[in-house]
Write an enzyme that holds these catalytic residues in place. Structure first.
Site, PDB file in Angstrom:
ATOM      1  N   ASP A 129       1.421   2.084   8.879  1.00 40.56           N
ATOM      2  CA  ASP A 129       0.903   1.439  10.090  1.00 40.56           C
ATOM      3  C   ASP A 129       1.900   1.370  11.247  1.00 40.56           C
ATOM      4  O   ASP A 129       1.515   1.088  12.371  1.00 40.56           O
ATOM      5  CB  ASP A 129       0.438   0.012   9.754  1.00 40.56           C
ATOM      6  CG  ASP A 129      -0.777   0.026   8.842  1.00 40.56           C
ATOM      7  OD1 ASP A 129      -1.606   0.950   8.994  1.00 40.56           O
ATOM      8  OD2 ASP A 129      -0.890  -0.853   7.984  1.00 40.56           O
ATOM      9  N   GLU A 176      -9.639   1.752  13.358  1.00 39.32           N
ATOM     10  CA  GLU A 176     -10.614   0.942  12.612  1.00 39.32           C
ATOM     11  C   GLU A 176     -10.658  -0.491  13.155  1.00 39.32           C
ATOM     12  O   GLU A 176     -11.678  -1.156  13.068  1.00 39.32           O
ATOM     13  CB  GLU A 176     -10.284   0.924  11.115  1.00 39.32           C
ATOM     14  CG  GLU A 176      -8.915   0.365  10.789  1.00 39.32           C
ATOM     15  CD  GLU A 176      -8.645   0.234   9.285  1.00 39.32           C
ATOM     16  OE1 GLU A 176      -9.589   0.043   8.502  1.00 39.32           O
ATOM     17  OE2 GLU A 176      -7.450   0.317   8.902  1.00 39.32           O
ATOM     18  N   MET A 225      -6.896   4.769  10.453  1.00 35.44           N
ATOM     19  CA  MET A 225      -6.465   3.495   9.891  1.00 35.44           C
ATOM     20  C   MET A 225      -5.665   2.695  10.925  1.00 35.44           C
ATOM     21  O   MET A 225      -5.071   3.269  11.836  1.00 35.44           O
ATOM     22  CB  MET A 225      -5.621   3.736   8.644  1.00 35.44           C
ATOM     23  CG  MET A 225      -6.456   3.997   7.403  1.00 35.44           C
ATOM     24  SD  MET A 225      -5.386   4.296   5.968  1.00 35.44           S
ATOM     25  CE  MET A 225      -6.505   3.876   4.614  1.00 35.44           C
ATOM     26  N   GLY A 234       0.823  -1.212   0.000  1.00 35.71           N
ATOM     27  CA  GLY A 234       0.000   0.000   0.000  1.00 35.71           C
ATOM     28  C   GLY A 234       0.851   1.254   0.000  1.00 35.71           C
ATOM     29  O   GLY A 234       2.000   1.230   0.410  1.00 35.71           O
ATOM     30  N   ARG A 283      -5.476  -1.851  11.488  1.00 30.31           N
ATOM     31  CA  ARG A 283      -6.300  -3.018  11.805  1.00 30.31           C
ATOM     32  C   ARG A 283      -5.877  -3.632  13.142  1.00 30.31           C
ATOM     33  O   ARG A 283      -6.697  -3.884  14.007  1.00 30.31           O
ATOM     34  CB  ARG A 283      -6.179  -4.096  10.713  1.00 30.31           C
ATOM     35  CG  ARG A 283      -6.900  -3.797   9.428  1.00 30.31           C
ATOM     36  CD  ARG A 283      -8.386  -3.534   9.586  1.00 30.31           C
ATOM     37  NE  ARG A 283      -9.215  -4.725   9.535  1.00 30.31           N
ATOM     38  CZ  ARG A 283     -10.538  -4.707   9.670  1.00 30.31           C
ATOM     39  NH1 ARG A 283     -11.181  -3.574   9.883  1.00 30.31           N
ATOM     40  NH2 ARG A 283     -11.232  -5.813   9.610  1.00 30.31           N
ATOM     41  N   LEU A 299      -7.125   9.287   2.608  1.00 30.36           N
ATOM     42  CA  LEU A 299      -6.533  10.631   2.716  1.00 30.36           C
ATOM     43  C   LEU A 299      -5.383  10.624   3.724  1.00 30.36           C
ATOM     44  O   LEU A 299      -4.442  11.405   3.608  1.00 30.36           O
ATOM     45  CB  LEU A 299      -7.592  11.659   3.133  1.00 30.36           C
ATOM     46  CG  LEU A 299      -8.732  11.896   2.128  1.00 30.36           C
ATOM     47  CD1 LEU A 299      -9.856  12.704   2.758  1.00 30.36           C
ATOM     48  CD2 LEU A 299      -8.227  12.587   0.867  1.00 30.36           C
ATOM     49  N   GLN A 300      -5.463   9.729   4.706  1.00 25.46           N
ATOM     50  CA  GLN A 300      -4.422   9.624   5.738  1.00 25.46           C
ATOM     51  C   GLN A 300      -3.055   9.253   5.190  1.00 25.46           C
ATOM     52  O   GLN A 300      -2.033   9.603   5.763  1.00 25.46           O
ATOM     53  CB  GLN A 300      -4.800   8.550   6.773  1.00 25.46           C
ATOM     54  CG  GLN A 300      -5.925   8.946   7.684  1.00 25.46           C
ATOM     55  CD  GLN A 300      -6.544   7.736   8.393  1.00 25.46           C
ATOM     56  OE1 GLN A 300      -6.006   7.234   9.347  1.00 25.46           O
ATOM     57  NE2 GLN A 300      -7.682   7.288   7.901  1.00 25.46           N
TER      58      GLN A 300
END
Lengths: 414, 414
Positions: free
Chosen positions: A143, A244, A187, A13, A189, A295-296
């Site tokens: 992340d 999230e 964001m 990503g 997980r 957008l983050q």
């Protein structure tokens, strides 16, 4: 040592500073006599297998201001892929056949844990088969869940984005003298690093976010309701930041729950929207959910200077490591001190980072599980520092065009 | 003419540059011998009625760098209200009693159409009752739907926000060689100005947004599906911008429709999410909806220089107009030319703007109703120009603290 070519690709990503690592690696390669032509794989390993390879000297060697702008262009100049190497021997043969075709001596892959797994596998195959190609990883992920590195390039800019958004929303929502709750979904997980970074929105003039919930600790809806009620008794406008990936006591994602709205309609939605419905049902004040989503990770116009510089440096460190004969490693950084902030660069075996995940230390989460500690703030603070003077044209950032457009146009005038 | 005091308030929804108008008015008032003390109503007319009034000389007169930072602080330093004046005579008496108490000669209200209606009513009451208070409006709204002005202060920064977001998302979504659709929902119930501004995201390197849908023309779901299919045949990643206020041929809001997801669940959602479900059901590629919501109007860190400067100037123009004896007017600007961009400042009767709404001229929308024309681009371009050097501290914008915090602390050290 004879002069060999290099190839570089991007995978996984996007972040706002992956291209800074690419630019750092390219610039370093241009300066080293050991490296001949610098090639790029368009769409990672998949592009290599499809011979989707471009010449980066052509595009950047006589245009260093364009290379500089590449560092300030978000997402991935070379495109990405989500390609998992199979155990099929013939796949490795195809990859190394393609690399031989371009006389590659140095292979670089910019990515997260999956990409580091690819680096691990390819480097082991090369060693086992006596192929003299040095294979080195350059880490990235918003992340911040990579092992073997103090923090991941890309994270600092995502942290800055969420802190900016929360500070702006705090001003926006302060204007009415009525009770309201805003829930911002960040964001992340399994690791709550981005949500935790919203703590940086606080300063001497702003106390928001009032509550921060992270996936590292079980989430209780009942406790959430009482936390929000308590904050509403003190403040008109309460801002809550949630990851999230919040999970309940049974390890089930909150976002997997269906909620029922006041008309009895079933709502399928993310964590923020689920909690919005909870506030509506149990508290009843004005409530909004905000989900900045991609957008983050794509806000190229507000990247952190620290983040961009470190991403560039890790690209350079990787190139030096390969030329020095290292393989199966990735470029890393270690923090020497918080204040003054200082890091040292090094390399580390990719096996350390491949397929592992770093979450927030539990001692950096407050006992009542709705905030983070001062140690977390000290860790985060340097990572968002410094504004980058992104070049603007007509009031908007003047990014470099992405590679597949370059390929169509065959001219690089910008 | 004897020296009289002034009072100023803010009303309606926030923008990123309302405080620039406040700062412009305050700074101008400090420079004029006709004006004594400058007061602020906290939470608009409602604050005035509750005697929630603060002294702005105390807070800014000996701290002009703070006044400068006020121009770069989003939302409303003085807070807002949504207070509709009743026709009750006693309400007017209360307001003018409060104004007499502070020896107010000049009253300023920063707001949209509703606020201009308040200015209209108060100024007529003052004239009818021989009360010598000049009452002047200062316009603002992100929606750009005010009559009697070329464009509204606040709109340029919202336009810039959406163009920035779309350009960043265009880079982010370009990385994979698979088909995807991203739908970005822009604010605007009846006027599509903000959605239309996303056209500025295009440059020589980026063609997104591929489709723009506005509330000024009826929206057809069938045409939307065929438009998206056509774009997907040419591009991997298609970006669609929609106004939240899209309506169908019968004038019904698209956002009012319930959609049913693939599991048969009823989904209540906004325009973007409804269309996301349509793409999933009828096209079946990867699709995401993004709704930046209030981030569009609160992004104080990326305001347009043109917008900020014009907002300041309109504050100054209003103060000069009042001192020159005008009442029942608002400060306005007229465009003299696009290139070079130039405007002239003036005043206009508030009755022109109160309770009216300016939508996009139909000739600025393309015949196939999914894009805007070059005239629209020429109109928009100057409004987002210029980056503002917002002061940063620890990597984040160093805004001025909002007034209700000032009131608690009674010290203005920042």
């Amino acid at each position: 040592m004879s002069n060999r070519n290099m190839i570089i690709g991007q995978s996984g990503g996007p972040t706002a500073v992956i291209n800074a690592s690419l630019a750092g690696a390219i610039e370093c390669a241009f300066s080293l006599k050991e490296i001949g032509t610098v090639y790029g794989m368009v769409n990672g390993i998949q592009g290599l297998l499809e011979d989707n390879v471009i010449d980066l000297n052509e595009r950047f060697e006589n245009n260093l201001s364009r290379l500089n702008r590449l560092s300030m262009t978000p997402a991935m100049y070379l495109g990405s892929c989500r390609y998992k190497l199979s155990d099929d021997e013939s796949e490795y043969e195809k990859i190394f056949y393609a690399l031989r075709k371009y006389d590659i001596g140095y292979f670089f892959y910019i990515g997260g844990n999956d990409s580091m797994d690819t680096v691990d596998k390819l480097s082991r195959y090369a060693i086992e088969n006596n192929i003299d190609i040095k294979i080195v990883g350059i880490p990235k992920t918003i992340d911040n869940d990579l092992m073997g590195i103090d923090h991941s390039p890309g994270f600092g800019s995502a942290a800055k984005y969420i802190a900016l958004a929360v500070r702006n929303v705090a001003y926006d929502t302060s204007i009415y003298s009525i009770k309201s709750v805003h829930i911002i979904e960040a964001m992340g997980r399994n690791a709550g690093w981005i949500a935790a970074s919203s703590v940086l929105a606080r300063d001497s003039k702003n106390v928001a976010p009032h509550l921060i919930y992270l996936p590292e600790v079980p989430f209780s809806v009942d406790r959430f309701i009482s936390d929000v009620k308590e904050k509403l008794s003190e403040y008109n406008s309460v801002i809550v930041v949630v990851s999230e990936g919040l999970k309940d006591e049974n390890g089930e994602y909150i976002s997997a729950r269906n909620s029922v709205d006041k008309f009895g309609h079933v709502m399928l939605s993310g964590t923020g929207n689920y909690l919005k419905n909870i506030v509506e049902a149990h508290i009843g004040c004005k409530v909004r959910a905000l989900e900045p989503g991609i957008l983050q990770r794509s806000a190229g116009h507000t990247i952190s200077f620290t983040d961009m510089t470190e991403a560039q440096n890790l690209g350079r460190v990787a190139v030096h490591a390969a030329v020095d004969g290292k393989t199966g490693v990735f470029a890393t950084l270690r923090r020497i001190s918080d204040n003054p902030y200082s890091v040292e660069y090094d390399t580390e075996k990719v096996s350390v980072v491949a397929n592992a995940e770093k979450t927030i230390p539990l001692e950096w989460i407050t006992a009542n599980k709705n905030d983070v500690t001062q140690e977390m703030v000290e860790y985060l603070k340097p990572l968002v520092r410094g504004a980058v003077q992104v070049p603007y044209r007509d009031g908007l950032p003047d990014y470099v065009g992405i590679a597949y457009l370059d390929m169509k146009k065959q001219k690089y005038t910008d």
